[in-house]
Design a protein around this motif. Structure first.
Motif, PDB file in Angstrom:
ATOM      1  N   ALA A 222       6.736 -12.965  33.452  1.00 53.27           N
ATOM      2  CA  ALA A 222       7.322 -13.622  32.197  1.00 53.27           C
ATOM      3  C   ALA A 222       8.317 -14.526  32.509  1.00 53.27           C
ATOM      4  CB  ALA A 222       7.470 -12.482  30.907  1.00 53.27           C
ATOM      5  N   LEU A 223       8.100 -16.038  32.056  1.00 53.82           N
ATOM      6  CA  LEU A 223       9.322 -16.576  32.297  1.00 53.82           C
ATOM      7  C   LEU A 223      10.166 -16.519  31.000  1.00 53.82           C
ATOM      8  CD1 LEU A 223      10.484 -18.805  33.883  1.00 53.82           C
ATOM      9  CD2 LEU A 223       9.096 -20.550  33.011  1.00 53.82           C
ATOM     10  N   VAL A 224      11.180 -15.892  31.009  1.00 54.33           N
ATOM     11  CA  VAL A 224      11.748 -15.337  29.864  1.00 54.33           C
ATOM     12  C   VAL A 224      12.660 -16.642  29.454  1.00 54.33           C
ATOM     13  CG1 VAL A 224      11.630 -12.811  29.981  1.00 54.33           C
ATOM     14  CG2 VAL A 224      13.575 -14.164  31.231  1.00 54.33           C
ATOM     15  N   ALA A 225      13.179 -17.461  30.343  1.00 55.07           N
ATOM     16  CA  ALA A 225      13.952 -18.461  30.116  1.00 55.07           C
ATOM     17  C   ALA A 225      13.257 -19.360  29.362  1.00 55.07           C
ATOM     18  CB  ALA A 225      14.583 -19.213  31.359  1.00 55.07           C
ATOM     19  N   SER A 226      12.104 -19.989  29.568  1.00 56.20           N
ATOM     20  CA  SER A 226      11.026 -20.568  28.578  1.00 56.20           C
ATOM     21  C   SER A 226      10.935 -20.143  27.346  1.00 56.20           C
ATOM     22  CB  SER A 226       9.842 -20.936  29.207  1.00 56.20           C
ATOM     23  OG  SER A 226       9.034 -21.855  28.466  1.00 56.20           O
ATOM     24  N   ALA A 227      10.833 -18.657  27.279  1.00 59.77           N
ATOM     25  CA  ALA A 227      10.613 -18.026  25.910  1.00 59.77           C
ATOM     26  C   ALA A 227      12.105 -18.000  25.090  1.00 59.77           C
ATOM     27  CB  ALA A 227      10.395 -16.487  26.291  1.00 59.77           C
TER      28      ALA A 227
ATOM     29  N   SER B  60      20.346 -18.192  29.693  1.00 61.96           N
ATOM     30  CA  SER B  60      19.360 -17.540  30.406  1.00 61.96           C
ATOM     31  C   SER B  60      19.702 -17.352  31.869  1.00 61.96           C
ATOM     32  CB  SER B  60      17.946 -18.209  30.103  1.00 61.96           C
ATOM     33  OG  SER B  60      17.608 -17.903  28.611  1.00 61.96           O
ATOM     34  N   PRO B  61      20.546 -16.631  32.382  1.00 56.53           N
ATOM     35  CA  PRO B  61      20.850 -16.361  33.476  1.00 56.53           C
ATOM     36  C   PRO B  61      19.752 -15.703  34.261  1.00 56.53           C
ATOM     37  CG  PRO B  61      22.445 -15.184  32.090  1.00 56.53           C
ATOM     38  CD  PRO B  61      21.594 -15.940  31.381  1.00 56.53           C
ATOM     39  N   VAL B  62      19.065 -14.818  33.809  1.00 57.06           N
ATOM     40  CA  VAL B  62      18.068 -14.196  34.059  1.00 57.06           C
ATOM     41  C   VAL B  62      16.967 -14.935  33.662  1.00 57.06           C
ATOM     42  CG1 VAL B  62      16.575 -12.086  34.346  1.00 57.06           C
ATOM     43  CG2 VAL B  62      18.972 -11.906  34.288  1.00 57.06           C
ATOM     44  N   GLN B  63      16.180 -15.513  34.514  1.00 53.91           N
ATOM     45  CA  GLN B  63      15.035 -16.530  33.945  1.00 53.91           C
ATOM     46  C   GLN B  63      13.563 -16.001  34.122  1.00 53.91           C
ATOM     47  OE1 GLN B  63      15.687 -20.642  35.207  1.00 53.91           O
ATOM     48  NE2 GLN B  63      16.762 -20.016  33.575  1.00 53.91           N
ATOM     49  N   SER B  64      13.403 -14.949  34.690  1.00 52.34           N
ATOM     50  CA  SER B  64      11.998 -14.291  34.670  1.00 52.34           C
ATOM     51  C   SER B  64      12.002 -12.855  34.943  1.00 52.34           C
ATOM     52  CB  SER B  64      11.163 -14.979  35.680  1.00 52.34           C
ATOM     53  OG  SER B  64      11.744 -14.696  36.949  1.00 52.34           O
ATOM     54  N   THR B  65      10.852 -12.046  34.524  1.00 54.07           N
ATOM     55  CA  THR B  65      10.793 -10.611  34.692  1.00 54.07           C
ATOM     56  C   THR B  65      10.504 -10.601  36.198  1.00 54.07           C
ATOM     57  OG1 THR B  65       8.579 -10.817  34.213  1.00 54.07           O
ATOM     58  CG2 THR B  65      10.093 -10.303  32.472  1.00 54.07           C
ATOM     59  N   LYS B  66      10.362  -9.266  36.936  1.00 55.94           N
ATOM     60  CA  LYS B  66       9.948  -9.134  38.081  1.00 55.94           C
ATOM     61  C   LYS B  66       8.331  -9.265  37.903  1.00 55.94           C
ATOM     62  CE  LYS B  66      13.477  -7.379  40.452  1.00 55.94           C
ATOM     63  NZ  LYS B  66      14.458  -7.879  39.658  1.00 55.94           N
ATOM     64  N   PRO B  67       7.686  -9.624  38.851  1.00 60.04           N
ATOM     65  CA  PRO B  67       6.220  -9.913  39.223  1.00 60.04           C
ATOM     66  C   PRO B  67       5.726  -8.473  38.768  1.00 60.04           C
ATOM     67  CG  PRO B  67       7.032 -10.875  40.885  1.00 60.04           C
ATOM     68  CD  PRO B  67       8.261  -9.917  40.326  1.00 60.04           C
ATOM     69  N   ARG B  68       4.542  -8.478  38.150  1.00 65.58           N
ATOM     70  CA  ARG B  68       3.688  -7.391  37.588  1.00 65.58           C
ATOM     71  C   ARG B  68       2.062  -7.827  37.988  1.00 65.58           C
ATOM     72  NH1 ARG B  68       5.647  -5.063  31.963  1.00 65.58           N
ATOM     73  NH2 ARG B  68       7.992  -5.390  32.152  1.00 65.58           N
ATOM     74  N   TYR B  69       1.365  -6.695  38.048  1.00 66.70           N
ATOM     75  CA  TYR B  69      -0.152  -6.743  38.329  1.00 66.70           C
ATOM     76  C   TYR B  69      -0.800  -6.719  37.102  1.00 66.70           C
ATOM     77  CZ  TYR B  69       0.146  -6.475  43.629  1.00 66.70           C
ATOM     78  OH  TYR B  69       0.070  -6.495  44.958  1.00 66.70           O
ATOM     79  N   VAL B  70      -1.911  -7.490  36.914  1.00 64.46           N
ATOM     80  CA  VAL B  70      -2.879  -7.181  35.841  1.00 64.46           C
ATOM     81  C   VAL B  70      -3.740  -6.004  36.252  1.00 64.46           C
ATOM     82  CG1 VAL B  70      -4.906  -8.251  34.363  1.00 64.46           C
ATOM     83  CG2 VAL B  70      -3.016  -9.645  35.413  1.00 64.46           C
ATOM     84  N   ALA B  71      -3.706  -4.955  35.512  1.00 62.18           N
ATOM     85  CA  ALA B  71      -4.276  -3.686  35.917  1.00 62.18           C
ATOM     86  C   ALA B  71      -5.802  -3.799  35.470  1.00 62.18           C
ATOM     87  CB  ALA B  71      -3.684  -2.502  35.044  1.00 62.18           C
ATOM     88  N   ARG B  72      -6.076  -4.620  34.296  1.00 61.72           N
ATOM     89  CA  ARG B  72      -7.791  -4.678  34.265  1.00 61.72           C
ATOM     90  C   ARG B  72      -8.102  -6.210  33.531  1.00 61.72           C
ATOM     91  NH1 ARG B  72      -7.870  -4.862  28.487  1.00 61.72           N
ATOM     92  NH2 ARG B  72      -5.772  -4.185  27.511  1.00 61.72           N
ATOM     93  N   ASP B  73      -9.437  -6.511  33.775  1.00 63.40           N
ATOM     94  CA  ASP B  73      -9.527  -7.818  33.238  1.00 63.40           C
ATOM     95  C   ASP B  73      -9.227  -7.837  31.752  1.00 63.40           C
ATOM     96  OD1 ASP B  73     -10.798  -8.262  35.689  1.00 63.40           O
ATOM     97  OD2 ASP B  73     -12.769  -8.363  35.160  1.00 63.40           O
ATOM     98  N   THR B  74      -8.513  -8.803  31.558  1.00 62.29           N
ATOM     99  CA  THR B  74      -8.055  -9.008  29.915  1.00 62.29           C
ATOM    100  C   THR B  74      -7.872 -10.283  29.450  1.00 62.29           C
ATOM    101  OG1 THR B  74      -6.517  -8.260  28.581  1.00 62.29           O
ATOM    102  CG2 THR B  74      -5.793  -8.800  30.381  1.00 62.29           C
ATOM    103  N   GLU B  75      -7.604 -10.804  28.586  1.00 63.33           N
ATOM    104  CA  GLU B  75      -6.935 -11.997  28.036  1.00 63.33           C
ATOM    105  C   GLU B  75      -5.566 -12.068  27.477  1.00 63.33           C
ATOM    106  OE1 GLU B  75      -9.062 -14.565  24.906  1.00 63.33           O
ATOM    107  OE2 GLU B  75     -10.704 -14.770  26.725  1.00 63.33           O
ATOM    108  N   LEU B  76      -4.808 -13.030  27.693  1.00 66.66           N
ATOM    109  CA  LEU B  76      -3.516 -13.090  27.235  1.00 66.66           C
ATOM    110  C   LEU B  76      -3.231 -14.469  26.345  1.00 66.66           C
ATOM    111  CD1 LEU B  76      -0.908 -11.990  26.764  1.00 66.66           C
ATOM    112  CD2 LEU B  76      -0.134 -12.593  28.963  1.00 66.66           C
ATOM    113  N   CYS B  77      -3.072 -14.566  25.197  1.00 67.49           N
ATOM    114  CA  CYS B  77      -2.963 -15.793  24.455  1.00 67.49           C
ATOM    115  C   CYS B  77      -4.133 -16.732  24.918  1.00 67.49           C
ATOM    116  CB  CYS B  77      -1.607 -16.504  24.826  1.00 67.49           C
ATOM    117  SG  CYS B  77      -0.261 -15.553  24.198  1.00 67.49           S
TER     118      CYS B  77
END
Length: 420
Positions: A324-329, A295-312
């Motif tokens: 997203a920490l793609v290396a952990s994924a 996993s040489p690329v460990q993460s995505t670029k940062p993003r903003y949350v556009a609206r109140d939501t739930e993730l997992c």
């Protein structure tokens, strides 16, 4: 979805080191601890500040595919600027945010279309023979010991992307020097030191754009200039930023993929032997597994949350920053059997090294061909190479990238050209 872990808050970020050399050397224990803490965690990150990170494959995939909820541009989330770019950062860096990686729809679609069209003028798969010849020319100069990173893993993709862009061969040396300065930033002082090389690089890119306007030539720079002249709304800053993105992203990721793959193969001799028994038949699948495992690329670029939501199960508020920490994924046992083991015949292999969704890596096919060719030619010439003192390799302490700043190797045998 039922919440199995407590909800966290950005006011109380968790303390996980995902930048230090010890973590980069052996990241799997930290990934396991992070996933055990939850699929979405609050952390304080260098340059970015307080942000959410996803730790599981499911959470990462959900985030990168939902470009309506998780956005790049602050204006879509009640903020200003681009996620992860602080107000105090130099203007030189801000100019570089006009690329497709940091745009939302419909600007992203417009910019991506321009580059896709330009890229299609070159058949990437048909470049394999040229890339292998270039690899052999680089290896011809090897004898005894070498820094595989500086002399091979960096030079090969740099030459390829410069050729694709249509840059003069005589300029590659100074460009390589500029990019080493701009891509080795690990802290505030490093960022300030990189401003000078970045400005010189931007001035060089602007000069190449003007040259392409007055004397059109083969390559992506002329193709993008032509797209602008054909009536598209690509402006000067967008053009500069796009070319800079292709220059840097076009070789830095591949550089570390090649070097990290050698490190992984030398640490797993049985897997290396398995690959070298039939490199032509096994290399394609092997590179996918090496990409996942290292996993040489460990993460995505940062993003903003556009609206109140739930993730997992984790509540997120509009304006929060998330990445997203793609290396952990890629190390998630819920998705991969025995993820801490290198299995070069692993299939299927749904890793996220090249991301997914609208921001998936444009150059993924080129990176794959380069890595396959680089490893095939290297081990055809030097199958018994060994890393000099692998436990003291200089891992780069930088967020988002896993790689070394040098890779000293002992070649162990005369350079004997074998059949391709």
């Amino acid at each position: 979805m039922t919440r199995s872990k407590p909800a966290y808050s950005l006011d109380n970020p968790l303390k996980f080191d995902i930048q230090g050399a010890a973590f980069k050397r052996h990241p799997y224990p930290a990934f396991a601890a992070m996933r055990a803490a939850g699929p979405v965690l609050p952390m304080k990150l260098p340059f970015v500040g307080k942000a959410w990170v996803t730790t599981t494959h499911a959470a990462a995939l959900a985030m990168v595919k939902d470009n309506a909820t998780f956005v790049q541009e602050g204006r879509h989330a009640g903020k200003s600027g681009v996620a992860g770019l602080q107000w105090w950062m130099p203007r030189t860096l801000k100019i570089l945010t006009n690329n497709m990686l940091l745009k939302d729809e419909s600007d992203h679609r417009r910019l991506r279309k321009l580059v896709d069209t330009a890229f299609k003028r070159r058949d990437v798969l048909a470049m394999r023979g040229d890339i292998e010849q270039l690899a052999d020319r680089l290896l011809d100069g090897f004898d005894g010991e070498a820094d595989l990173l500086a002399d091979y893993a960096r030079q090969l993709p740099l030459a390829v992307i410069c050729d694709l862009l249509g840059l003069p061969e005589e300029d590659r040396g100074r460009f390589s020097q500029w990019t080493r300065s701009s891509t080795s930033v690990t802290g505030m002082w490093g960022l300030l030191r990189a401003v000078g090389p970045l400005r010189r690089m931007l001035a060089y890119v602007r000069g190449q754009i003007e040259e392409a306007r007055s004397n059109p030539r083969e390559g992506l720079i002329s193709a993008l200039v032509q797209a602008e002249e054909d009536g598209d709304t690509l402006n000067e800053d967008e053009l500069v930023s796009m070319i800079f993105l292709l220059l840097v992203a076009g070789f830095e990721t591949t550089t570390h993929l090649i070097a990290d793959s050698v490190i992984a193969l030398e640490a797993n001799p049985r897997q290396k032997a398995f690959l070298l028994e039939d490199p032509a038949g096994r290399m394609e699948r092997a590179v996918e597994e090496l990409a996942r495992y290292t996993s040489p690329v460990q993460s995505t670029k940062p993003r903003y949350v556009a609206r109140d939501t739930e993730l997992c199960g984790q509540p997120l508020r509009r304006g929060d920053i998330i990445m997203a920490l793609v290396a952990s994924a890629n190390a998630d046992p819920a998705e991969f059997d025995a993820p801490e083991q290198l299995q070069l015949d692993r299939f299927p292999n749904p890793h996220l090294v090249f991301s997914s969704g609208i921001h998936f890596c444009l150059g993924l096919q080129l990176a794959r061909v380069e890595a396959q060719s680089a490893l095939a030619r290297l081990y055809a010439r030097f199958p018994a190479l060994e890393i000099i003192d692998p436990e003291t390799l200089p891992w780069i302490e930088r967020l988002g990238i896993r790689g070394v700043s040098a890779l000293p190797v002992r070649l162990n045998r005369p350079a004997i050209r074998l059949a391709a």
